[in-house]
Structures are given as structure tokens and as C-alpha cells.
Design an enzyme around this catalytic site. Structure first.
Site, PDB file in Angstrom:
ATOM      1  N   CYS A 103      55.548  32.952  32.546  1.00 54.79           N
ATOM      2  CA  CYS A 103      56.154  31.656  32.247  1.00 54.79           C
ATOM      3  C   CYS A 103      55.208  30.810  31.399  1.00 54.79           C
ATOM      4  O   CYS A 103      53.989  30.908  31.516  1.00 54.79           O
ATOM      5  CB  CYS A 103      56.477  30.915  33.542  1.00 54.79           C
ATOM      6  SG  CYS A 103      57.524  31.827  34.686  1.00 54.79           S
ATOM      7  N   ARG A 117      55.242  35.061  25.614  1.00 58.45           N
ATOM      8  CA  ARG A 117      54.918  35.366  27.008  1.00 58.45           C
ATOM      9  C   ARG A 117      56.108  35.991  27.739  1.00 58.45           C
ATOM     10  O   ARG A 117      55.940  36.557  28.823  1.00 58.45           O
ATOM     11  CB  ARG A 117      54.479  34.087  27.733  1.00 58.45           C
ATOM     12  CG  ARG A 117      53.231  33.463  27.142  1.00 58.45           C
ATOM     13  CD  ARG A 117      52.959  32.098  27.742  1.00 58.45           C
ATOM     14  NE  ARG A 117      52.450  32.187  29.099  1.00 58.45           N
ATOM     15  CZ  ARG A 117      51.172  32.219  29.434  1.00 58.45           C
ATOM     16  NH1 ARG A 117      50.250  32.177  28.497  1.00 58.45           N
ATOM     17  NH2 ARG A 117      50.795  32.292  30.692  1.00 58.45           N
ATOM     18  N   TRP A 166      60.304  33.123  33.235  1.00 60.57           N
ATOM     19  CA  TRP A 166      60.519  34.566  33.411  1.00 60.57           C
ATOM     20  C   TRP A 166      60.837  34.757  34.878  1.00 60.57           C
ATOM     21  O   TRP A 166      59.996  34.528  35.741  1.00 60.57           O
ATOM     22  CB  TRP A 166      59.267  35.336  32.997  1.00 60.57           C
ATOM     23  CG  TRP A 166      59.440  36.818  32.890  1.00 60.57           C
ATOM     24  CD1 TRP A 166      59.860  37.522  31.795  1.00 60.57           C
ATOM     25  CD2 TRP A 166      59.172  37.793  33.904  1.00 60.57           C
ATOM     26  NE1 TRP A 166      59.865  38.869  32.068  1.00 60.57           N
ATOM     27  CE2 TRP A 166      59.452  39.065  33.358  1.00 60.57           C
ATOM     28  CE3 TRP A 166      58.730  37.724  35.219  1.00 60.57           C
ATOM     29  CZ2 TRP A 166      59.291  40.246  34.080  1.00 60.57           C
ATOM     30  CZ3 TRP A 166      58.582  38.889  35.945  1.00 60.57           C
ATOM     31  CH2 TRP A 166      58.863  40.140  35.377  1.00 60.57           C
ATOM     32  N   ASN A 201      54.174  28.279  36.824  1.00 63.95           N
ATOM     33  CA  ASN A 201      53.962  29.684  36.494  1.00 63.95           C
ATOM     34  C   ASN A 201      53.254  30.320  37.675  1.00 63.95           C
ATOM     35  O   ASN A 201      52.196  29.856  38.082  1.00 63.95           O
ATOM     36  CB  ASN A 201      53.109  29.821  35.228  1.00 63.95           C
ATOM     37  CG  ASN A 201      52.826  31.268  34.880  1.00 63.95           C
ATOM     38  OD1 ASN A 201      53.516  32.178  35.335  1.00 63.95           O
ATOM     39  ND2 ASN A 201      51.802  31.491  34.064  1.00 63.95           N
ATOM     40  N   GLY A 202      53.835  31.374  38.236  1.00 65.08           N
ATOM     41  CA  GLY A 202      53.218  32.035  39.378  1.00 65.08           C
ATOM     42  C   GLY A 202      54.231  32.295  40.481  1.00 65.08           C
ATOM     43  O   GLY A 202      55.448  32.240  40.268  1.00 65.08           O
ATOM     44  N   GLU A 261      50.841  56.390  25.682  1.00 64.91           N
ATOM     45  CA  GLU A 261      51.072  55.120  25.007  1.00 64.91           C
ATOM     46  C   GLU A 261      52.313  55.185  24.117  1.00 64.91           C
ATOM     47  O   GLU A 261      53.091  54.226  24.053  1.00 64.91           O
ATOM     48  CB  GLU A 261      49.828  54.739  24.184  1.00 64.91           C
ATOM     49  CG  GLU A 261      50.005  53.571  23.229  1.00 64.91           C
ATOM     50  CD  GLU A 261      50.319  52.247  23.911  1.00 64.91           C
ATOM     51  OE1 GLU A 261      50.608  51.282  23.184  1.00 64.91           O
ATOM     52  OE2 GLU A 261      50.295  52.165  25.157  1.00 64.91           O
ATOM     53  N   LYS A 296      55.550  52.726  24.478  1.00 65.30           N
ATOM     54  CA  LYS A 296      56.056  51.897  23.382  1.00 65.30           C
ATOM     55  C   LYS A 296      57.549  52.120  23.169  1.00 65.30           C
ATOM     56  O   LYS A 296      58.314  51.180  22.980  1.00 65.30           O
ATOM     57  CB  LYS A 296      55.302  52.215  22.086  1.00 65.30           C
ATOM     58  CG  LYS A 296      53.946  51.606  21.980  1.00 65.30           C
ATOM     59  CD  LYS A 296      54.037  50.103  21.760  1.00 65.30           C
ATOM     60  CE  LYS A 296      52.710  49.438  22.081  1.00 65.30           C
ATOM     61  NZ  LYS A 296      52.422  49.387  23.511  1.00 65.30           N
ATOM     62  N   GLU A 334      59.486  50.519  25.972  1.00 64.28           N
ATOM     63  CA  GLU A 334      59.396  49.064  25.991  1.00 64.28           C
ATOM     64  C   GLU A 334      60.400  48.398  25.061  1.00 64.28           C
ATOM     65  O   GLU A 334      61.045  47.411  25.442  1.00 64.28           O
ATOM     66  CB  GLU A 334      57.989  48.616  25.578  1.00 64.28           C
ATOM     67  CG  GLU A 334      56.936  48.740  26.656  1.00 64.28           C
ATOM     68  CD  GLU A 334      55.590  48.254  26.174  1.00 64.28           C
ATOM     69  OE1 GLU A 334      54.927  47.538  26.929  1.00 64.28           O
ATOM     70  OE2 GLU A 334      55.186  48.610  25.043  1.00 64.28           O
ATOM     71  N   HIS A 366      54.454  73.608  33.868  1.00 62.63           N
ATOM     72  CA  HIS A 366      54.387  73.352  35.304  1.00 62.63           C
ATOM     73  C   HIS A 366      55.504  72.419  35.762  1.00 62.63           C
ATOM     74  O   HIS A 366      55.330  71.661  36.725  1.00 62.63           O
ATOM     75  CB  HIS A 366      53.020  72.776  35.673  1.00 62.63           C
ATOM     76  CG  HIS A 366      51.896  73.732  35.465  1.00 62.63           C
ATOM     77  ND1 HIS A 366      51.616  74.775  36.324  1.00 62.63           N
ATOM     78  CD2 HIS A 366      50.982  73.831  34.469  1.00 62.63           C
ATOM     79  CE1 HIS A 366      50.591  75.454  35.884  1.00 62.63           C
ATOM     80  NE2 HIS A 366      50.181  74.910  34.741  1.00 62.63           N
ATOM     81  N   LYS A 419      54.659  39.118  28.043  1.00 60.78           N
ATOM     82  CA  LYS A 419      53.420  39.484  27.350  1.00 60.78           C
ATOM     83  C   LYS A 419      52.226  39.408  28.284  1.00 60.78           C
ATOM     84  O   LYS A 419      51.388  40.304  28.315  1.00 60.78           O
ATOM     85  CB  LYS A 419      53.211  38.534  26.157  1.00 60.78           C
ATOM     86  CG  LYS A 419      51.959  38.821  25.343  1.00 60.78           C
ATOM     87  CD  LYS A 419      52.057  40.144  24.626  1.00 60.78           C
ATOM     88  CE  LYS A 419      50.903  40.354  23.667  1.00 60.78           C
ATOM     89  NZ  LYS A 419      50.922  41.713  23.099  1.00 60.78           N
TER      90      LYS A 419
END
Length: 605
Positions: free
Chosen positions: A2, A27, A74, A98-99, A477, A481, A484, A500, A600
Site C-alpha cells: 500500500c 507498489r 493492496w 500500510n501493513g 527466474e 517472469k 508474473e 525424474h 512491488k
């Protein structure tokens, strides 16, 4: 996550609040709102979705006033809707947060005894309700806010605004960052310097547990014990916090293209001729027995890559942990251990908690961060900035390559100190490293081939990535990506693990992206690739010219990169991982810079 902004200004606050919130869009958020005090009256406007919806609302229903607070939310507690959007208000109190307030249910039960019931699904409303209740018991604005803070458990950054008080904001932080900006007869509050850059170049960062009483002319800060304290004010480089797309369609595209430049800047910051220059406080690697590397998300994959470097170059045993697992696993820490924490924002909640767990247990704590004033940087014995500049796109690109660069230089420094790399080999490696920005530019020139492959990959529901050695973390990675920003299900495996189990997933509808420069492991990777093709799988091979020739013409797609020293290959091969994801997302029409459900800077658990 947030974003918070507050203004005690000389001009109408609403447009300034919205502009500051736009600078915090990176963010991540799903709703937004502002509150102001005008002629002594507190009022607010809130909207779900993008900030343009709030802007439209303010056109039709303006919110005057020169004092205000704003928020991009968020969602954690309660679905994204107008009712749950911040600011939350109870009587004369409005609050942005925020939190996560971990004991909000207990506080609600306490308030229920006074017939006070919430109107939303959020934990944040409890703060406004409790502060209002304390004011009804006779406490003043500031005392009520501070008494409320004393009852809260969890992580938070908070800003309070009060009816009848157009020259007062109370701000506080515990576990989430918050900064105070100084102006000429104006004061500002923000989640970070980026939000405040157009308004001021002088910032005071609140420390853990601080509460600030802010007016246009004064700033009084109290620590967690209630004692009045002084915190350092510092000038910020407003150019370094500039947020614009510079003609690119997306911030992510801009930040991918910036990598040759930021890498060159980072190298200049750490190299002096043939010498790697680190702070004198850096521990002596000849006395270190073990490294523990801790991070989340993309930064965790940078740590996995660094494990190969530290172990192969410096012969140092390395343990790599996901921060959220590390902090609760509570591992024993052996003597001679140095812990390294990697975070783009320097505020990642789980990484910060893991760092605090290591306090007093390890010989030294290092951090690799992009924000020198962040909590993780300030709480480390030594902080190494990655020099990536502001990164707005939620999917990390230039910060990842700059993290790799800093960790590689650290591994080379350790190898030199420990005598596991000769001065000639170090000099040769640094020569190749200085040439890397040019190879980045040459790789970016191959973008059309990557875009062509990505448009085909975008048609798939599932994608596999394979890599060996240093390419295994890069495969992880690349899969992250793609997930995401394109929302395609993607998984990554070490190439040798294919038989395997994962080989059962192979069919003609599943593209397999193989990252394989022509190195010592190339032939083994080609054998795994042949196993995929024998089962109808479509292989997209990312390699160099020698690798492409050796692999033959049966590969579905081949993306040829410049030849690079094997030890540097993770930095260069990060680019196709980013560009394939970017172009696949474009093909699918997703929100590249602000993908759904993601933030973010993850400042809560």
C-alpha cells in the site's frame, strides 16, 4: 505494498495527493482514496480500480482543502471495494494504513463492549474506531492516536487526519517504511521518497517504532518508549527519483532497455582499475566459514546464482533460504557465519524479519539493496547498493541484473582474499565484466527474434524452463517472469531432473525453453533437450552461435545471444528471460507494469 501520502500545504491538496499516489502505483494496488480537511471539516473520496477512477470521481465531486492524506490499497483483509478502501473514518478520525494489524479481532471485541461495531471488513478501520473511542474518553487528538498505537500489534505505517485540525497529521511506523518531507511552510508524509520527490528534496526517515506529530512548521518525533528524539534529515537526489516512461509504452520495457546503462554505472561505482572497491567495514573473507543468503522472489534467484559463484570461485559453503521459511525455521547459526540479505526495496517484511533473527548470531550482516536509506540497509553492518535506480515495473528486471552484478563482485572479492583466484584471473574476469554492457546492447538488438518466439509461447497454457549449473536459477527466474506478467503457468527444472518426473508433462502443446550457452555442461543439456524433442516437445533454445551450431536444426526456435564468459552468463541470459515474458504478456494483453494480485514492495507477511 500500500502507498501512503500526506500533505499539510499551501495549495489545494487533492491534485497533489493524486499525483503523489500515481508515483506510488508501482507498489501495487486495487483501490485508492483521499481525505482532506477544509474549513475544519473532514471529508473523503474513494474509488475501486485504477487511480483514473478516483480522478474522475474528484472531477464530479471535488474535495477542497489544503491538508489531506491519500492511499493506494493492496487488499489484505476484505475484498477490493469502495467500502474497504482507505482512508477509513470514524467520526473525527481518518486513517490510512500500510501493513497488517494482527490483533484487530481482539480490539474489535473490546470495542464491541462499548457498542462500537465496524462497517467494513478491514483491520484498518479498527484503528479509526479505537482512536475515536479514546477521544470520546477525553483524550486529545495526538494523545488518542498515541494511545491507539500502544494497543496495536503487527506491522504498520500510519497517517491520521482529524476533523477540525487542518494543521496536524500524526504519522507512525512499525515494520513498514514512512518518511517525512520538509518544505517551506509545508510538510509532507510518504511511504517513500519517490512519492515526495516533486514536493521536497529534504526527507526525514522515521525509525522503527517512531511516532511523528507533524504541523506545517514543526516536526516532533517520539520513539517507541515515548521519548522525544531527533532523526537526521537528508537531501535526496530528485533526479534519481524521477518516474517516467521516457517514450516507452511500459515501465518494464524502459527498465529492460536501461540495463546496459545501469550496469555500466554500477561497475563504475565498484571498480577502480583492476581493483574491486568495497566499504572498509566489509568482513574479512579469510575468517568466514560459511555464508547464509536470504531473500524472496526474484532476489532469491539472485542468491541461488550467487551460491554457485561463492562456492566455485571462493570455495565458501553457502546456504540459501527463502526469507519467510528462514525466519520460522529458526536455524542454528554456526560460528564464522556471515548473513547476506538481498532486497530491491530494502523493506521486504520477511527478509527484514530474517535479518533481525540473525542479529547477534552471525559474525556480520550484509545487505544488497537498491534503496540506501531502507530499513534493511540501515539495520545491516554493511549495505551494498546495487545502483539500479528507481524500478517501477512490478516484475523486476534491471534490479535483478544489478543484484547479480553486486553479488558476483562480492564473490570475486572473496575469492581474491581467500587466494582461490589468482590476480591474473581476477583481472581477466573484470575485463570481461566491463565489456558486458556492450553485450547487453547486442542482446537487446535481438529483440525481434525473442518477440517472434514469445508470440507463439503466448498461445500455450503451460511452459517449462530448463537449465543446468548457473542457468538453473535463470530458468527459475524466467518461469517466474512469465507467470508474473502473462499469467501463463510456467515451471522450471534443473535439466538433469527432467527424467525424474517432469518429462511426463511433455507433449506438443508444452513449449520447453532451454537456457544453454556453450559451456562445460552444454552437451548434457542437449541430451535432455533431445529427450524433449523425441516426445514431441517444442524446444526454444537460448544459446550462443557455437551452441546453435552444435544443437542442429531440429529445434523449434533458436535465440542466439553473443558469446559471453561462462561465469558472466547469468547476467546476459537474464535479458531473454525478461523479453520473452514481456512480449508474451503484450500478446495476451495483460497489464505489464501492474500485474494482477502483485505488489512491488511486499511490506507485510
Amino acid at each position: 505494498m500500500c502507498g501512503i501520502v500526506g500533505i499539510l500545504g499551501k495549495h489545494e491538496a487533492a491534485p497533489l495527493l493524486v499525483d503523489a499516489l500515481k508515483r506510488l502505483e508501482y507498489r501495487g494496488y486495487d483501490s485508492a482514496g483521499i481525505a482532506t480537511v477544509n474549513d475544519g471539516k473532514l471529508d473523503r473520496r474513494r474509488a475501486v480500480g485504477k487511480l483514473v477512477n478516483l480522478s474522475d470521481l474528484l472531477v464530479h465531486d471535488p474535495l477542497p482543502g489544503k491538508s489531506g492524506i491519500g492511499h493506494t490499497r493492496w487488499a489484505t483483509h476484505g475484498e477490493p471495494n469502495t467500502k474497504n478502501a482507505h482512508p477509513h473514518q470514524s467520526g473525527p478520525v481518518a486513517v490510512v494504513h500500510n501493513g497488517i494489524i494482527e490483533n484487530y479481532k481482539d480490539l474489535r471485541a473490546e470495542l464491541a463492549q462499548h457498542q462500537i461495531t465496524p462497517q467494513t471488513d478491514t483491520d484498518t478501520e479498527t484503528i479509526a474506531l479505537l482512536t475515536h473511542h479514546l477521544m470520546q474518553q477525553g483524550l486529545g487528538h495526538v494523545d488518542a492516536a498515541r494511545a491507539c498505537l500502544a494497543k496495536l500489534e503487527g506491522a504498520f505505517a500510519l497517517a491520521f487526519l482529524f476533523d477540525g485540525e487542518d494543521d496536524l497529521i500524526v504519522a507512525a511506523r512499525r515494520g513498514s517504511p514512512l518518511a517525512i518531507g520538509h518544505g517551506d511552510g509545508e510538510m509532507f508524509v510518504g511511504s517513500d521518497a519517490i512519492a515526495l520527490a516533486p514536493l521536497t528534496d529534504t526527507i526525514t526517515y522515521l525509525e522503527e517504532g517512531d511516532c511523528a506529530v507533524v504541523t506545517r512548521q514543526t516536526l516532533d518525533i517520539f520513539d517507541e518508549s515515548g521519548a522525544r528524539v531527533t532523526r537526521e534529515s537528508r537531501k535526496i537526489n530528485t533526479d534519481a527519483t524521477r518516474v517516467d516512461k521516457a517514450g516507452y509504452k511500459h515501465f518494464m520495457a524502459k527498465e529492460i532497455a536501461e540495463q546496459p546503462t545501469v550496469l555500466a554505472d554500477a561497475l563504475r561505482a565498484y571498480l577502480d582499475g583492476t581493483t574491486i572497491v568495497f566499504p572498509a567495514e566489509l568482513p574479512d573473507f579469510t575468517k568466514i566459514e560459511r555464508l547464509t543468503l536470504v531473500a524472496c522472489g526474484t532476489a532469491f534467484y539472485a542468491c541461488l546464482t550467487a551460491k554457485y559463484w561463492f562456492e566455485q570461485l571462493a570455495r565458501l559453503p553457502v546456504e540459501v533460504d527463502i526469507a519467510s521459511e528462514f525466519r520460522y525455521r529458526e536455524p542454528p547459526v554456526a560460528p564464522g557465519t556471515v548473513a547476506i540479505f538481498v532486497s530491491q526495496s530494502g523493506e521486504t517484511a520477511d527478509t527484514l524479519a530474517a535479518l533481525r533473527y540473525c542479529k547477534g548470531k552471525t559474525d556480520s550482516i550484509l545487505s544488497v539493496v537498491n534503496v540506501a536509506e531502507s530499513s534493511i540497509a540501515r539495520e545491516s553492518d554493511v549495505a551494498l547498493p546495487i545502483h539500479a535506480g528507481v524500478e517501477v515495473g512490478v516484475a523486476s528486471t534491471k534490479a535483478f541484473t544489478c543484484q547479480l552484478n553486486t553479488l558476483l563482485l562480492l564473490a570475486l572479492h572473496a575469492a581474491s582474499q581467500r587466494g582461490t583466484m589468482s590476480s591474473d584471473d581476477l583481472k581477466d574476469t573484470l575485463t570481461h565484466l566491463r565489456a558486458l554492457p556492450g553485450l547487453f546492447n547486442a542482446t537487446l538488438d535481438r529483440d525481434p527474434a525473442m518477440a517472434d518466439a514469445a508470440h507463439k509461447i503466448a498461445e500455450a497454457r503451460d511452459v517449462l524452463f530448463l537449465g543446468r549449473g548457473l542457468m538453473y536459477p535463470l530458468a527459475l527466474e524466467g518461469a517466474l517472469k512469465l507467470k508474473e506478467i502473462s499469467y501463463i503457468h510456467a515451471e522450471a527444472y534443473a535439466s538433469g531432473e527432467l527424467k525424474h518426473g517432469p518429462i511426463a508433462l511433455i507433449d506438443k502443446s508444452v513449449p520447453v525453453i532451454v537456457m544453454a550457452p556453450r559451456d562445460a555442461l552444454f552437451e548434457k543439456t542437449v541430451s535432455n533437450m533431445q529427450e524433449v524433442m523425441a516426445r514431441g516437445g517444442k524446444v526454444c533454445l537460448i544459446t550462443d552461435a557455437a551452441g546453435a551450431e552444435a544443437a542442429g536444426s531440429d529445434v523449434w526456435r533458436t535465440i542466439i545471444l553473443p558469446e559471453v564468459s561462462p561465469i558472466l552468463s547469468p547476467l546476459l541470459y537474464a535479458l531473454p528471460a525478461q523479453l520473452l515474458a514481456y512480449h508474451a504478456a503484450i500478446a495476451k494483453g495483460t497489464d505489464v507494469d501492474q500485474p494482477r494480485n502483485l505488489a512491488k514492495s511486499v511490506t507485510v507477511e
